[in-house]
Write a protein that holds these residues in place. Sequence first.
Motif, short mmCIF file in Angstrom:
data_model
loop_
_atom_site.label_atom_id
_atom_site.label_comp_id
_atom_site.label_asym_id
_atom_site.label_seq_id
_atom_site.Cartn_x
_atom_site.Cartn_y
_atom_site.Cartn_z
N TYR A 291 -27.82 32.88 -3.25
CA TYR A 291 -28.59 32.73 -2.03
C TYR A 291 -27.76 32.80 -0.76
CZ TYR A 291 -32.14 31.34 -5.40
OH TYR A 291 -33.01 31.32 -6.45
N GLU A 292 -26.60 32.16 -0.73
CA GLU A 292 -25.78 32.20 0.48
C GLU A 292 -25.32 33.63 0.78
OE1 GLU A 292 -22.64 29.38 0.67
OE2 GLU A 292 -23.85 27.73 -0.08
N GLU A 293 -24.96 34.36 -0.24
CA GLU A 293 -24.55 35.75 -0.04
C GLU A 293 -25.75 36.59 0.42
OE1 GLU A 293 -21.67 37.29 -3.21
OE2 GLU A 293 -22.56 35.52 -4.15
N ALA A 294 -26.95 36.27 -0.09
CA ALA A 294 -28.15 36.99 0.33
C ALA A 294 -28.41 36.79 1.83
CB ALA A 294 -29.35 36.53 -0.49
N VAL A 295 -28.20 35.55 2.31
CA VAL A 295 -28.36 35.27 3.74
C VAL A 295 -27.41 36.14 4.55
CG1 VAL A 295 -28.05 33.53 5.54
CG2 VAL A 295 -29.18 32.91 3.40
N GLU A 296 -26.15 36.22 4.12
CA GLU A 296 -25.15 37.00 4.85
C GLU A 296 -25.51 38.49 4.86
OE1 GLU A 296 -21.41 36.20 3.06
OE2 GLU A 296 -21.44 34.05 3.51
#
Length: 937
Positions: A291-296
């Motif tokens: 999820y954090e990578e998806a936000v980026e």
Amino acid sequence: MKISACYIVKNEQENIRRSIESLKNQYDELIVIDTGSEDGTVDVVRSLGGNVFAYQWQDDFAAARNFALAKATGDWLIFLDADEYFTAATAGNLRRVLEEASPEADGILVDMVNFDADTGEVQDHFYQARLLRNWKGLHYAGIIHEASQLSNGGTLSFQRVSSDLLQIYHTGYRRSLSREKAERNLHLLQKMVAMGKPEVELARYFCDCYKGLGDTKNFLRYGWLEVRQGKRCGNYDSRCYNVLLNYYADREDWDSRESRLRLCQLAVEQFPDLPDFWAEYSESLFQWRRYEEAVEAASRAICLLDDYDGMEPCQLLREKEAVEKLLYERRSLFRKRAENVQEYSISACVIVKNEAANIGKWLANVKAFASELIVVDTGSSDATLDILKQHNIRYYRYDWQDDFAAAKNFALEKAQGDWVVFTDADELFTYPASIPGALADLVLAHSELETVEVPLYNIDADNNGALLNINRVVRLFKNNAGLGYYGRIHEQIVDLASRERELVCMHGGRMMSVEHTGYSAHIISGKLARNLKMMLREVEQGANTELYFGHMAECYFGLGEYEKALNYALRAIQAGCQAKGQQGDVYWLALEAMEILGYEHEDKMAIVENALSVTGEIPDFYGYKGYFLWQQHEWQQARSYLEKAMTLYEESFGCVAASHFTQLMAQFQSALADCCHQLGDTALARRYYKAVLATNKWYDKALLGYLDTFGDWHDPEANDFLKAVYHEAAEWDQLMKLLYVNGFELTAEDGGKLAYMEKQVPEQLQEALAMNIQYLFVGILSRRQDFSSAMLREQLELLPLPLRSVVYTFFGKNELAGEFAFSDYCSMLSAVLRWGNDDVAEVYINMAERFGENNMVQVARQLIDYEKYELALGLLGRIAADSPAADAQFWFTCGKLFFWQGDYERSTSCLLRVDDDEVKDSEFASYAQWCKEKLGV
């Protein structure tokens, strides 16, 4: 400035008027090359003032264009297809754009929009070179997808103009015409390859053709071939990435998920400024719970979309406002999921002893998700601790007490995370970056969750990573004072205050799967013997023996004691103490032992029916039922059950209870193929056999069964398939040997060293037969064997009796092995060293230990001739320095080995232990002198 407008046409009456009229007042001469129109095309062109030249079509677009070039006299050239036209808003700018073109520009790149005229749907758009200076030496090359170039080898430079100034619409790829065009283009591409054009340079065009023809296999093949070449600074390099991503995004199967993520990673690396790929990457990352990578990635897409003006077409710009709104909404969702992940910390724990081969990979794996690493060492004497120090990893020492639970609970006392991941050093998460997100989702959906069960894939690292079986095991659990491990061996996570209480557990699914290499061939025997010893001690001390029946059956089976394995498997079935989801293991052990021991059909079927009633819809036991019915020649019933097994496997791979189906797949699929053959469905039988051989080309049942479906194995279809699969010369040679051993008629034309044996004179035949025995022997050792296989039994009967015993001993089947002498072992040593792979050679060399230390030295000396220095040192390293076998010859051999390893100090140390008089070997003085020279003494 004079402008020539050029066309190549055939039967373009419907299109040509609109295209030419879009150039009104923008050209000075109109050159139209007609390749055989039968409609009113020529009349339309002439009515518009065009010069028409007839041209005999030669299946070569470049030749036709070059013919047009020879007629054109303008300073600038406009090259359009009849189904291309300038938009009304930009057509009047054409002459002005050319007049204002940079002097360094050899051509102009114009934005071309491809849309389906049948539906009005925009397909894509990209920049194309449609305007060129008419330089001397300018010509086209390539019979299709022709490219402009200069005769002197110079590079053409292009200037790109804004779509506000010039834009072309192209209707040539309407669905009603796409198949016809794809077939034509494919024919021309194949012609180019036949003329010597490297296929890889045409991969993108092959991809387009096969996609248009609905040939998914070849569409994917050529798409990936193009992608793997990377960005080539050409025109629309991102096309294949787009079409592949569109394909994978619409599919939910696991392979497509993996391919989508891998492709997205390549796309953003090759095209870092294209917002489309970052948006797609964000969705793929979300699918993988990252999820954090998806936000980026979503943030990057939003930022790039604001002012994108790159060469590669951006599909998101078509509806920019709506796309931006959607991207913001998706990023908000990704951010909420990322916040859930941050609520939980994970401690990764492991206990180790002599895990130098694994600990580095384990550290890299868990660092992807863990906020804390807890390493407990129980007495390593190899480089394990050095590796931990190199990575600045703190570790705790623990005195081993023959109690896995105690050691693990010691580690748990140190863990501070909200959740604990406890794996062995030889266990790695398949998708480590997905673990935090997947765990957070489970906790969000099940707030009372205490443990997470994951699929454990047992991998044989010694057999090209072959999947042995799948189990379900707990590897993640909530870190609280109540949970801990219980059991000296095969320990389980329990509520220590109430061991009978069933913990709240959820299955993590394939995204949380773990790959385990601890059952690889070179490791497993030692582990099984250790585990069995510990369990027997537990039983002697009064432990609940029912809990160990299944594990003891596993140990005895792995050690080749099949009667005991069957006994304990049956006792485990009767006791019913197997963990939920793992009941299938003991049934598998029982059936495999019964098969090896030759039990009757009725006995095996009784176990199968029991297994089906207990284990539910897992594929293994439907497969066994079909297989045993196949053995009874009950073709139709067998086929029905085998097909059901295959269907269940495809539907539930990775999310089922404990399963050995991957290990059984070739066996079951070959039986299914034979059923189809017996029932008259030869085409399907061949398809199944070929599916087996695609994953294991040396599975003899499938190979021989496939050939049996032909009246003559020299049938062109069979022969073409064999040549495609066994294309290396050495493989073909080995195939011919296998066919010869199994009674297939060979001729000299078939190739292979045995093809013409029967025509040789007796002395040559005897020599060839001896060589054949060696080939057969090494071939048997080189493949994982099914000892219930009739084919293997036939092969073994071709070997002398002592060599059969050597084979049984090699595979740990000691109960089947008879006596054999050191001379029997040595008779095959050179063949193993010449033709066997490193793993086979290592196991075979280790067998020398059974013949005593003096013979071990003799084997080590032979290894020097084959430059197997490390294996030889490993063998000699098992002989103590004060052993009677450690004589002058022993130390001289050690000295030579260290010399060839480049360790001149240790070589000298060994040679100093030898007196000249003790070794009657002229090489001794040479080695001693060489060491001095190397050390500068």
